[in-house]
Design a protein around this motif. Structure first.
Motif, mmCIF file in Angstrom:
data_model
loop_
_atom_site.group_PDB
_atom_site.id
_atom_site.type_symbol
_atom_site.label_atom_id
_atom_site.label_comp_id
_atom_site.label_asym_id
_atom_site.label_seq_id
_atom_site.Cartn_x
_atom_site.Cartn_y
_atom_site.Cartn_z
ATOM 1 N N ALA A 18 28.134 9.664 46.737
ATOM 2 C CA ALA A 18 27.583 10.272 47.956
ATOM 3 C C ALA A 18 28.377 9.800 49.169
ATOM 4 O O ALA A 18 29.253 8.940 49.057
ATOM 5 N N ASP A 19 28.053 10.366 50.343
ATOM 6 C CA ASP A 19 28.569 9.867 51.624
ATOM 7 C C ASP A 19 30.099 9.739 51.633
ATOM 8 O O ASP A 19 30.643 8.677 51.968
ATOM 9 N N PRO A 20 30.829 10.788 51.274
ATOM 10 C CA PRO A 20 32.279 10.646 51.093
ATOM 11 C C PRO A 20 33.049 10.506 52.401
ATOM 12 O O PRO A 20 32.939 11.338 53.294
ATOM 13 N N SER A 51 19.390 2.231 46.757
ATOM 14 C CA SER A 51 19.518 0.785 46.506
ATOM 15 C C SER A 51 20.890 0.438 45.922
ATOM 16 O O SER A 51 21.008 -0.415 45.046
ATOM 17 N N MET A 52 21.908 1.100 46.418
ATOM 18 C CA MET A 52 23.241 0.963 45.838
ATOM 19 C C MET A 52 23.776 -0.479 45.926
ATOM 20 O O MET A 52 23.503 -1.204 46.872
ATOM 21 N N GLU A 53 24.602 -0.822 44.927
ATOM 22 C CA GLU A 53 25.076 -2.212 44.807
ATOM 23 C C GLU A 53 26.580 -2.376 44.885
ATOM 24 O O GLU A 53 27.082 -3.492 44.977
ATOM 25 N N MET A 86 24.123 -1.123 49.701
ATOM 26 C CA MET A 86 25.509 -0.840 50.101
ATOM 27 C C MET A 86 25.595 0.663 50.375
ATOM 28 O O MET A 86 25.824 1.459 49.466
ATOM 29 N N TRP A 87 25.378 1.031 51.631
ATOM 30 C CA TRP A 87 25.313 2.452 52.008
ATOM 31 C C TRP A 87 26.689 2.975 52.399
ATOM 32 O O TRP A 87 27.709 2.369 52.132
ATOM 33 N N ALA A 88 26.707 4.106 53.109
ATOM 34 C CA ALA A 88 27.937 4.880 53.331
ATOM 35 C C ALA A 88 29.110 4.073 53.910
ATOM 36 O O ALA A 88 29.007 3.575 55.029
ATOM 37 N N PRO A 89 30.219 3.999 53.191
ATOM 38 C CA PRO A 89 31.380 3.236 53.666
ATOM 39 C C PRO A 89 32.434 4.126 54.320
ATOM 40 O O PRO A 89 32.344 5.355 54.293
ATOM 41 N N THR A 137 22.957 -1.406 62.432
ATOM 42 C CA THR A 137 22.734 -0.061 61.899
ATOM 43 C C THR A 137 23.737 0.282 60.767
ATOM 44 O O THR A 137 24.265 -0.659 60.126
ATOM 45 N N ILE A 138 23.982 1.578 60.520
ATOM 46 C CA ILE A 138 24.654 1.997 59.273
ATOM 47 C C ILE A 138 25.793 2.982 59.542
ATOM 48 O O ILE A 138 26.083 3.329 60.677
ATOM 49 N N ASP A 139 26.385 3.424 58.462
ATOM 50 C CA ASP A 139 27.312 4.557 58.427
ATOM 51 C C ASP A 139 28.552 4.390 59.312
ATOM 52 O O ASP A 139 28.843 5.233 60.189
ATOM 53 N N PRO A 140 29.339 3.348 59.081
ATOM 54 C CA PRO A 140 30.567 3.175 59.868
ATOM 55 C C PRO A 140 31.594 4.270 59.571
ATOM 56 O O PRO A 140 31.753 4.687 58.421
ATOM 57 N N PHE A 225 21.303 12.157 64.001
ATOM 58 C CA PHE A 225 20.405 11.402 63.112
ATOM 59 C C PHE A 225 21.162 10.281 62.404
ATOM 60 O O PHE A 225 20.783 9.129 62.468
ATOM 61 N N GLU A 226 22.275 10.624 61.723
ATOM 62 C CA GLU A 226 23.057 9.600 61.014
ATOM 63 C C GLU A 226 24.407 10.187 60.613
ATOM 64 O O GLU A 226 24.706 11.357 60.869
ATOM 65 N N GLY A 227 25.241 9.348 60.016
ATOM 66 C CA GLY A 227 26.501 9.809 59.437
ATOM 67 C C GLY A 227 27.532 10.311 60.441
ATOM 68 O O GLY A 227 28.102 11.391 60.244
ATOM 69 N N TRP A 274 17.762 15.804 50.276
ATOM 70 C CA TRP A 274 17.332 15.531 51.665
ATOM 71 C C TRP A 274 18.521 15.171 52.562
ATOM 72 O O TRP A 274 18.657 15.696 53.667
ATOM 73 N N THR A 275 19.369 14.287 52.114
ATOM 74 C CA THR A 275 20.447 13.816 52.992
ATOM 75 C C THR A 275 21.634 14.766 52.964
ATOM 76 O O THR A 275 21.879 15.456 51.967
ATOM 77 N N THR A 276 22.352 14.774 54.091
ATOM 78 C CA THR A 276 23.641 15.453 54.124
ATOM 79 C C THR A 276 24.592 14.507 54.840
ATOM 80 O O THR A 276 24.207 13.846 55.809
ATOM 81 N N HIS A 277 25.797 14.385 54.347
ATOM 82 C CA HIS A 277 26.728 13.384 54.882
ATOM 83 C C HIS A 277 28.133 13.858 54.534
ATOM 84 O O HIS A 277 28.370 14.346 53.445
ATOM 85 N N HIS A 278 29.059 13.680 55.438
ATOM 86 C CA HIS A 278 30.345 14.349 55.270
ATOM 87 C C HIS A 278 31.494 13.541 55.881
ATOM 88 O O HIS A 278 31.280 12.551 56.586
ATOM 89 N N TYR A 291 31.622 16.568 51.347
ATOM 90 C CA TYR A 291 30.177 16.507 51.544
ATOM 91 C C TYR A 291 29.523 16.126 50.227
ATOM 92 O O TYR A 291 30.210 15.905 49.221
ATOM 93 N N HIS A 292 28.229 15.996 50.219
ATOM 94 C CA HIS A 292 27.540 15.732 48.952
ATOM 95 C C HIS A 292 26.316 16.635 48.830
ATOM 96 O O HIS A 292 25.835 17.186 49.826
ATOM 97 N N ASP A 293 25.860 16.789 47.596
ATOM 98 C CA ASP A 293 24.556 17.408 47.371
ATOM 99 C C ASP A 293 23.943 16.769 46.130
ATOM 100 O O ASP A 293 24.551 15.884 45.514
ATOM 101 N N LYS A 303 20.286 10.749 43.953
ATOM 102 C CA LYS A 303 21.319 10.869 42.905
ATOM 103 C C LYS A 303 22.209 12.044 43.294
ATOM 104 O O LYS A 303 21.967 13.186 42.907
ATOM 105 N N ARG A 304 23.205 11.722 44.101
ATOM 106 C CA ARG A 304 24.006 12.760 44.753
ATOM 107 C C ARG A 304 25.427 12.816 44.189
ATOM 108 O O ARG A 304 25.855 11.904 43.473
ATOM 109 N N SER A 305 26.141 13.872 44.535
ATOM 110 C CA SER A 305 27.510 14.045 44.034
ATOM 111 C C SER A 305 28.400 14.602 45.133
ATOM 112 O O SER A 305 28.005 15.523 45.855
HETATM 113 O O1 FUB Z 1 23.491 6.824 51.211
HETATM 114 C C1 FUB Z 1 22.516 6.188 51.985
HETATM 115 C C2 FUB Z 1 22.323 6.915 53.281
HETATM 116 O O2 FUB Z 1 21.953 8.256 53.039
HETATM 117 C C3 FUB Z 1 23.555 7.033 54.128
HETATM 118 O O3 FUB Z 1 23.923 5.844 54.756
HETATM 119 C C4 FUB Z 1 23.118 8.133 55.010
HETATM 120 O O4 FUB Z 1 24.117 8.693 55.808
HETATM 121 C C5 FUB Z 1 22.528 9.097 54.022
HETATM 122 O O5 FUB Z 1 23.502 9.894 53.409
#
Ligand code: FUB
Length: 327
Positions: A18-20, A51-53, A86-89, A137-140, A225-227, A274-278, A291-293, A303-305
């Motif tokens: 996810a979150d490519p 809850s990614m690791e 370990m969220w979006a890198p 916060t998140i999503d650097p 919102f995010e990303g 629910w999430t969209t991230h690109h 992007y992911h779905d 559980k995204r791809s």
């Molecule tokens: O993957 C976890 C969170 O979901 C990301 O940090 C957000 O952007 C959303 O995609």
């Protein structure tokens, strides 16, 4: 494990990704995604089910060549300050070094931004002892500009804790602005030359409408919102982001990497999940949206791809909206 890349098909199907964040390094496309876990933990608005690791790095020589999974490049147990999520890198290249930037929760349950380094875009990456001082916060997303100055963009509401920092310190119970008040913008900080610290205190980016009025918190079709992601096209900075509750990838444009940015429109309509991230990257003269779905998991939000597709600009520099249902 390899699978040939094809636009609008999952890049890999042996793990959830996810979150490519996509970049061209050493002439190839490198993708830095989150690695979603295949679990069935309970779902909540704070995103604890994300809850990614660890992180994997993907690459492809071309847009139709096999996708290479370079394996695990960093695990939370090898990050001294981090505990979980370990969220979006994102990744950046400068000083003959590849930097992997990532959010994770520290020992107090507060999201911080960490950095890990490697001599190869494919990793493995070695984490710094501590998180970036002053980060939250998140999503650097990191833009290394043509003048070699680098900027980090961060931010995410709700589980991403952005609302909790409105006073400059972390307030557990803080809520976002009322619907008729200006929305919270993403945060930007110029990076120090060594890419390991901020050169200055992070500051909020203003997103305004075509009349220069702030986008309001209740304007969920346009508010951040995010990303966040920033790319440059024809000398202008394009800030694109998820609108969260309305599930759009929106974008805004500025002459300055620190903003203010003027909202221009929608790049991608809601995806499955629910999430969209690109991210957006230029490769061999064409522009691509990564992007992911949640199609591979049958719609399970966590559980995204990762997928990708070409985007097109109009003559006036606006981006043509992509209808997810027609991709
Ligand atoms: O993957 C976890 C969170 O979901 C990301 O940090 C957000 O952007 C959303 O995609």
């Amino acid at each position: 494990m390899t699978k040939k890349a094809k636009q609008n098909e999952v890049l890999v199907n042996h793990i959830y990704t996810a979150d490519p964040s996509a970049h061209v390094f050493e002439g190839k496309l490198y993708i830095y995604p989150s690695h979603d876990l295949d679990h069935d933990e309970p779902v909540n608005d704070d995103g604890n089910h994300y809850s990614m690791e660890d992180y994997h790095v993907l690459s492809m020589d071309d847009v139709d060549s096999p996708v290479v999974d370079h394996g695990q490049v960093l695990h939370v147990k090898d990050v001294p300050w981090a505990t979980k999520q370990m969220w979006a890198p994102d990744a950046a290249f400068k000083n003959d070094t590849y930097y992997l930037y990532f959010p994770a929760k520290d020992k107090d349950g507060i999201f911080r931004i960490g950095v890990a380094t490697s001599k190869s875009p494919a990793g493995p990456f070695k984490a710094e002892e501590n998180y970036i001082p002053g980060s939250y916060t998140i999503d650097p997303a990191v833009l290394v500009d043509e003048d070699n100055r680098a900027y980090m963009y961060i931010g995410g509401l709700w589980g991403g804790q952005l609302e909790k920092w409105q006073t400059g310190t972390f307030k557990e119970d803080a809520e976002g602005p009322a619907p008729d008040q200006p929305a919270l913008g993403p945060i930007v900080a110029e990076m120090s030359d060594d890419m390991l610290t901020f050169k200055e205190d992070p500051q909020e980016i203003k997103i305004v409408d075509e009349d220069g009025n702030p986008i309001l918190a209740g304007d969920e079709e346009r508010r951040f919102f995010e990303g966040p992601w920033v790319h440059k096209y024809n000398g202008l900075y394009y800030l694109s982001y998820s609108t969260g509750t309305t599930h759009l990838i929106a974008y805004a444009v500025s002459k300055d990497p620190m903003g203010p940015f003027t909202h221009k429109g929608t790049i991608l309509t809601p995806v499955e999940g629910w999430t969209t991230h690109h991210s957006i990257v230029e490769f061999e003269g064409k522009w691509y949206l990564f992007y992911h779905d949640a199609s591979l998991s049958g719609g399970v939000d966590h559980k995204r791809s990762v997928k990708f597709t070409e985007i097109k600009y109009n003559e006036d520099g606006t981006i043509q909206t992509l209808d997810y249902d027609k991709l």
